[in-house]
Design an enzyme around this catalytic site. Structure first.
Site, PDB file in Angstrom:
ATOM      1  N   TYR A 222      51.092  72.852 -51.179  1.00 10.98           N
ATOM      2  CA  TYR A 222      50.280  72.821 -52.399  1.00 10.98           C
ATOM      3  C   TYR A 222      49.468  74.105 -52.542  1.00 10.98           C
ATOM      4  CZ  TYR A 222      51.858  68.096 -51.842  1.00 10.98           C
ATOM      5  OH  TYR A 222      52.661  67.012 -51.654  1.00 10.98           O
TER       6      TYR A 222
ATOM      7  N   ARG B 100      43.575  74.162 -54.264  1.00  9.41           N
ATOM      8  CA  ARG B 100      43.087  72.958 -53.596  1.00  9.41           C
ATOM      9  C   ARG B 100      41.561  72.883 -53.468  1.00  9.41           C
ATOM     10  NH1 ARG B 100      44.093  71.617 -48.909  1.00  9.41           N
ATOM     11  NH2 ARG B 100      44.402  69.418 -49.307  1.00  9.41           N
TER      12      ARG B 100
ATOM     13  N   TYR C 104      40.268  69.700 -55.328  1.00 10.07           N
ATOM     14  CA  TYR C 104      40.025  68.551 -54.441  1.00 10.07           C
ATOM     15  C   TYR C 104      38.855  68.760 -53.486  1.00 10.07           C
ATOM     16  CZ  TYR C 104      45.112  67.988 -55.402  1.00 10.07           C
ATOM     17  OH  TYR C 104      46.350  67.882 -55.966  1.00 10.07           O
TER      18      TYR C 104
ATOM     19  N   ARG D  66      53.422  67.910 -47.144  1.00  5.99           N
ATOM     20  CA  ARG D  66      52.340  68.580 -46.432  1.00  5.99           C
ATOM     21  C   ARG D  66      52.588  68.677 -44.925  1.00  5.99           C
ATOM     22  NH1 ARG D  66      47.301  68.407 -48.420  1.00  5.99           N
ATOM     23  NH2 ARG D  66      47.927  66.606 -49.663  1.00  5.99           N
TER      24      ARG D  66
ATOM     25  N   CYS E 212      36.908  83.645 -63.655  1.00  4.07           N
ATOM     26  CA  CYS E 212      35.686  83.313 -64.381  1.00  4.07           C
ATOM     27  C   CYS E 212      35.485  81.803 -64.462  1.00  4.07           C
ATOM     28  CB  CYS E 212      35.750  83.924 -65.768  1.00  4.07           C
ATOM     29  SG  CYS E 212      36.012  85.691 -65.680  1.00  4.07           S
ATOM     30  N   GLU E 213      35.262  81.194 -63.315  1.00  2.00           N
ATOM     31  CA  GLU E 213      34.990  79.758 -63.195  1.00  2.00           C
ATOM     32  C   GLU E 213      34.134  79.587 -61.950  1.00  2.00           C
ATOM     33  OE1 GLU E 213      36.242  77.240 -65.121  1.00  2.00           O
ATOM     34  OE2 GLU E 213      37.778  78.366 -66.210  1.00  2.00           O
TER      35      GLU E 213
ATOM     36  N   GLU F 283      59.251  60.800 -47.367  1.00  5.57           N
ATOM     37  CA  GLU F 283      59.139  61.962 -48.258  1.00  5.57           C
ATOM     38  C   GLU F 283      57.989  62.875 -47.834  1.00  5.57           C
ATOM     39  OE1 GLU F 283      60.492  59.480 -52.278  1.00  5.57           O
ATOM     40  OE2 GLU F 283      58.366  59.681 -51.813  1.00  5.57           O
ATOM     41  N   PRO F 284      58.085  63.475 -46.657  1.00  8.21           N
ATOM     42  CA  PRO F 284      56.985  64.320 -46.195  1.00  8.21           C
ATOM     43  C   PRO F 284      56.979  65.673 -46.903  1.00  8.21           C
ATOM     44  CG  PRO F 284      58.801  64.450 -44.666  1.00  8.21           C
ATOM     45  CD  PRO F 284      59.211  63.445 -45.722  1.00  8.21           C
TER      46      PRO F 284
ATOM     47  N   GLY G  29      52.557  61.719 -47.522  1.00  7.33           N
ATOM     48  CA  GLY G  29      51.117  61.577 -47.295  1.00  7.33           C
ATOM     49  C   GLY G  29      50.674  61.784 -45.862  1.00  7.33           C
TER      50      GLY G  29
END
Ligand SMILES: *Cc1c(COP(=O)(O)O)cnc(C)c1O
Length: 427
Positions: free
Chosen positions: A385, A314, A318, A277, A356-357, A274-275, A240
């Protein structure tokens, strides 16, 4: 932007002109900097070295074999969340004795696969899972190390979809229940060695406070377990760790270390982290070509690119911000998130893909130099990601991935073809 820099009017990755890569591999393409990945890994290692920390790279952030191998060669461990990720990590040269396995829904097949490979530790998220692991471990005559993933009920102040440590989230075990489990572990779960506690609060987290808050809760749990005769030797504080997406200054590993290490030292535990990003996020970009520009009468201007939400999810998932700027430009990329429109040659546009979104939008109302058909844009901080979340939605073959090392580069995953799209299908 670390490894990605404009020299005069053109973007470089390390010593390679992005244009040179482009002319060989086309668009869209992910480009990673090997030395940026190494620099981040070493920065983290140096900040926590006092503790003999075990760094487990989160494979889901970037699962490319060559990327994993860069880290395996440095002695990194790996954090996997599926059998497929374990397979990748092992293929990349990971030492099984440095692999931790998290996830709320590990199947028997995945557990068996991990046991047979003698991974370092399971991060367990429920009593039902613990029952499966102890039974399978008994059958295979193993005694795996287990950390219970604690849900500390902490709001890490990240996006609602990336928060994992609140009690309404599916992750982890309440600390009271965890204490109960640990105290009965020897007779109820005879084939596992519960010797660690794990937390992962979500991502990205922009202050140290949530980690401290979680460590305070965990510290008292460690003492209660020790009082009951069960030693907790490992503390895993998950991932995180934030990166800068907009160019703003963010906290660095030494800031985390100065606050986190005192807890670990006091408890005399070995630290696991646990990196994902943090290591790869800023080390990658996605390059994409402008297919069309489109101006709605009395309305918005759109820049339509050949990359889409299937390549980089992303922003759609998000509402994430990524800097976007042309690969070749006489106008300097602004520092912050909201540059002014002073220059005659910039406009305010929506940067979108062909899918198409409506959510297939990389940026809304973004200041960008005037671009034309055929121009190429770089979408920055796309190393984490990015490709690992890509799909072939709208039957779009996925982009290639390129790794730059100094003045060299090579393709580390080929662009998919139409044939790849239908592999395994039958009519
Ligand atoms: C996703 C994940 C991570 C990595 O998160 P980053 O924000 O990429 O550092 C670490 N641990 C677990 C359990 C995860 O699910």
């Amino acid at each position: 932007m670390d490894a990605f820099e404009y020299r005069d009017t053109t973007l470089f990755c390390e010593k390679v002109k992005i244009e040179d890569i482009l002319s060989e591999v086309g668009t869209p393409a992910y480009i990673y900097s090997k030395n940026a990945i190494l620099a981040r890994y070493h920065e983290l290692e140096a900040a926590f070295q006092d503790n003999n920390v075990l760094i487990c790279f989160s494979v889901k952030s970037n699962s490319n074999l060559s990327v994993c191998k860069i880290l395996a060669d440095e002695g990194s461990g790996f954090d996997v969340v599926s059998g497929g990720e374990l397979f990748r990590a092992l293929k990349a040269g990971a030492s099984p004795s440095k692999v931790v396995f998290a996830g709320v829904g590990k199947t028997d097949e995945e557990i068996r696969y991990a046991l047979e490979n003698d991974i370092f530790m399971f991060n367990v998220e429920s009593t039902n899972e613990l029952e499966h692991i102890t039974r399978l471990a008994g059958e295979l005559k193993r005694m795996p190390k287990v950390a219970l993933r604690i849900n500390p009920d902490i709001d890490a102040k990240t996006h609602e979809k990336t928060t994992t440590g609140k009690k309404e989230n599916k992750f982890g075990i309440d600390s009271i229940e965890a204490e109960h489990i640990i105290k009965q572990s020897q007779h109820r779960y005879p084939h596992v060695d519960i010797c660690g506690l794990h937390v992962h609060l979500g991502s990205p987290i922009y202050t140290v406070d949530p980690y401290i808050h979680a460590l305070e809760k965990i510290t008292s749990l460690v003492y209660r377990c020790r009082d009951a005769g069960v030693d907790i030797a490992y503390l895993n504080i998950g991932g995180g760790y934030c990166i800068s997406y907009t160019g703003e200054k963010v906290i660095r590993p030494k800031d985390y270390a100065s606050k986190i290490l005192p807890f670990v030292k006091k408890l005399q535990c070995r630290l696991i982290m646990e990196p994902g990003r943090f290591i790869v996020g800023n080390a990658g970009i996605l390059i994409t070509r402008v297919i069309y520009t489109k101006k709605i009468l009395h309305g918005k201007s759109f820049v339509i690119c050949d990359a889409a939400m299937n390549d980089l999810l992303r922003p759609a998932l998000y509402d994430s911000f990524h800097k976007i700027w042309p690969v070749n430009t006489v106008i300097k990329m602004p520092e912050g998130e909201n540059p002014s429109e002073k220059d005659m040659n910039v406009g305010v546009v929506d940067i979108v893909g062909p899918v198409c979104e409506t959510s297939d939008t990389f940026a809304r109302d973004r200041v960008l130099p005037v671009v034309n058909e055929g121009d190429v844009l770089a979408i920055f901080s796309a190393g984490a990601y990015g490709f690992s979340m890509s799909s072939t939605y709208n039957s779009r073959p996925r982009p290639c991935e390129v790794l730059v090392d100094g003045d060299q580069y090579r393709i580390i995953r080929k662009r998919e073809t139409y044939e790849d799209l239908i592999r395994g299908e039958d009519i």
